[in-house]
Scaffold this active site. Structure first.
Site, short mmCIF file in Angstrom:
data_model
loop_
_atom_site.label_atom_id
_atom_site.label_comp_id
_atom_site.label_asym_id
_atom_site.label_seq_id
_atom_site.Cartn_x
_atom_site.Cartn_y
_atom_site.Cartn_z
N ASN A 161 41.38 38.00 49.66
CA ASN A 161 40.11 38.38 49.05
C ASN A 161 39.69 39.74 49.59
O ASN A 161 39.55 39.92 50.80
CB ASN A 161 39.06 37.31 49.36
N HIS B 238 35.16 42.45 50.67
CA HIS B 238 34.44 43.19 51.70
C HIS B 238 34.96 44.61 51.91
O HIS B 238 34.34 45.39 52.63
CB HIS B 238 34.39 42.38 52.99
N ARG C 257 27.44 52.65 51.53
CA ARG C 257 27.06 54.06 51.51
C ARG C 257 27.08 54.68 50.11
O ARG C 257 26.87 55.87 49.96
CB ARG C 257 27.99 54.86 52.44
N HIS D 234 35.52 38.34 43.84
CA HIS D 234 34.38 37.59 43.31
C HIS D 234 33.44 38.59 42.64
O HIS D 234 32.81 39.39 43.31
CB HIS D 234 33.67 36.86 44.45
N ARG E 181 30.21 38.92 41.44
CA ARG E 181 28.94 38.21 41.51
C ARG E 181 27.97 38.75 40.46
O ARG E 181 28.09 39.90 40.02
CB ARG E 181 28.33 38.35 42.90
N ARG F 228 27.04 42.74 44.07
CA ARG F 228 26.78 43.25 45.42
C ARG F 228 28.00 43.88 46.07
O ARG F 228 27.87 44.62 47.04
CB ARG F 228 26.23 42.15 46.32
N HIS F 229 29.20 43.53 45.60
CA HIS F 229 30.39 44.19 46.15
C HIS F 229 31.35 44.60 45.02
O HIS F 229 31.39 45.76 44.65
CB HIS F 229 31.07 43.35 47.24
N GLU G 209 37.01 35.09 40.98
CA GLU G 209 35.98 34.10 41.28
C GLU G 209 34.72 34.48 40.53
O GLU G 209 34.33 35.65 40.50
CB GLU G 209 35.69 34.05 42.79
N THR H 97 26.94 34.21 51.37
CA THR H 97 28.26 33.89 50.83
C THR H 97 28.17 32.51 50.18
O THR H 97 27.15 31.82 50.34
CB THR H 97 29.34 33.91 51.93
N THR H 98 29.18 32.12 49.43
CA THR H 98 29.14 30.83 48.73
C THR H 98 28.94 29.70 49.73
O THR H 98 29.65 29.59 50.72
CB THR H 98 30.45 30.62 47.95
N GLU I 251 40.05 24.23 44.26
CA GLU I 251 40.06 24.91 45.55
C GLU I 251 39.08 24.17 46.44
O GLU I 251 37.88 24.12 46.16
CB GLU I 251 39.66 26.39 45.43
N HIS J 118 37.53 29.41 52.38
CA HIS J 118 36.17 29.65 52.86
C HIS J 118 36.12 29.45 54.38
O HIS J 118 36.28 28.35 54.88
CB HIS J 118 35.11 28.78 52.20
N GLY J 119 35.92 30.55 55.07
CA GLY J 119 35.77 30.50 56.52
C GLY J 119 37.07 30.39 57.29
O GLY J 119 37.05 30.22 58.52
#
Length: 243
Positions: free
Chosen positions: A9, A12, A20, A45, A47, A51-52, A72, A102-103, A153, A193-194
């Protein structure tokens, strides 16, 4: 035992870029490096608040990836339309709240069967493989099979966030039981996740696991060691767990 794949993924990378408002670092370049290092697929993802990852990122990645794209997304009309137009190889349907970092948990498939059945059919008709992001719960797994999703998943957040060894062992057993149950219904099983370099092996060792989707830990390691080494090390740990 299912072949074990790594989906990286790269959300990030986009988070850092957007912090920036620059054109760098480029998620497309990151995807290329991850593929070269052994990633079997790239997960993003898109969203609702963008946001990313952006719509442009999704389009370019779909055109340039050598492996597979896993998109996603929330189960909304906007996102379904984007997916049908873009045609990623996979779509993982996830719950989404604008205020969350996060989810936070799995979809309630059992509570919205008609909506999920319609979404799965619409995506499948466009040639897209569908996965539902759900908790390790038999009711949700049965519902996923009933609405026509070929993949689930399993949400590994509770396992990753466990405070004690006993709690983590309990969560691991729950995930393993869920994976076995899902496979008995003919579902293919992914997880994510995590997951980190410290906790991935126990999940990777579950025989039914088909693919692990991992992002934050890899990007965090990449800041220190470089993305190529970070991806390669995660893949090594996963395969080592399979013997």
């Amino acid at each position: 035992m299912a072949e074990l794949l790594l989906g990286v993924n790269i959300d990030h990378i986009a988070t850092l870029r957007n912090a920036r408002g620059t054109a760098y670092p480029d998620p497309v370049q990151a995807a290329f490096i991850a593929e070269q290092a052994g990633a079997d697929g790239i997960t993003v993802h898109l969203r609702e608040d963008r946001r990313h990852i952006t719509d442009r990122d999704v389009r370019i990645l779909r055109q340039t990836l050598d492996t597979r794209m896993n998109l996603e997304m929330a189960v909304t009309e906007e996102m379904l339309a984007i997916a049908v137009e873009t045609k990623p190889h996979f779509c993982c349907l996830v719950p989404e709240k604008r205020q969350e970092v996060t989810t936070e948990g799995g979809l309630d498939v059992a509570g919205q069967r008609d909506k999920m059945r319609d979404a799965c059919k619409r995506l499948a008709d466009a040639g897209i493989q569908v996965s539902l992001f759900i908790d390790a719960d038999e009711e949700q797994i049965k519902a996923a099979a009933e609405v026509g999703a070929p993949f689930i998943e399993i949400h590994t957040g509770c396992y990753a966030d466990a405070k004690t060894d006993a709690e983590q062992a309990q969560e691991l057993a729950r995930i393993a039981k869920a994976a076995t149950f899902a496979a008995s219904l003919g579902l293919k099983v992914n997880a994510g996740h995590g997951l980190t370099y410290h906790n991935v092996k126990a999940i990777a060792a579950i025989p039914e696991m088909h693919e692990l989707n991992i992002g934050h830990a890899i990007i965090g390691r990449a800041v220190m060691t470089g993305l190529k080494d970070a991806v390669a090390e995660m893949k090594r740990l996963m395969l080592e767990a399979r013997g």
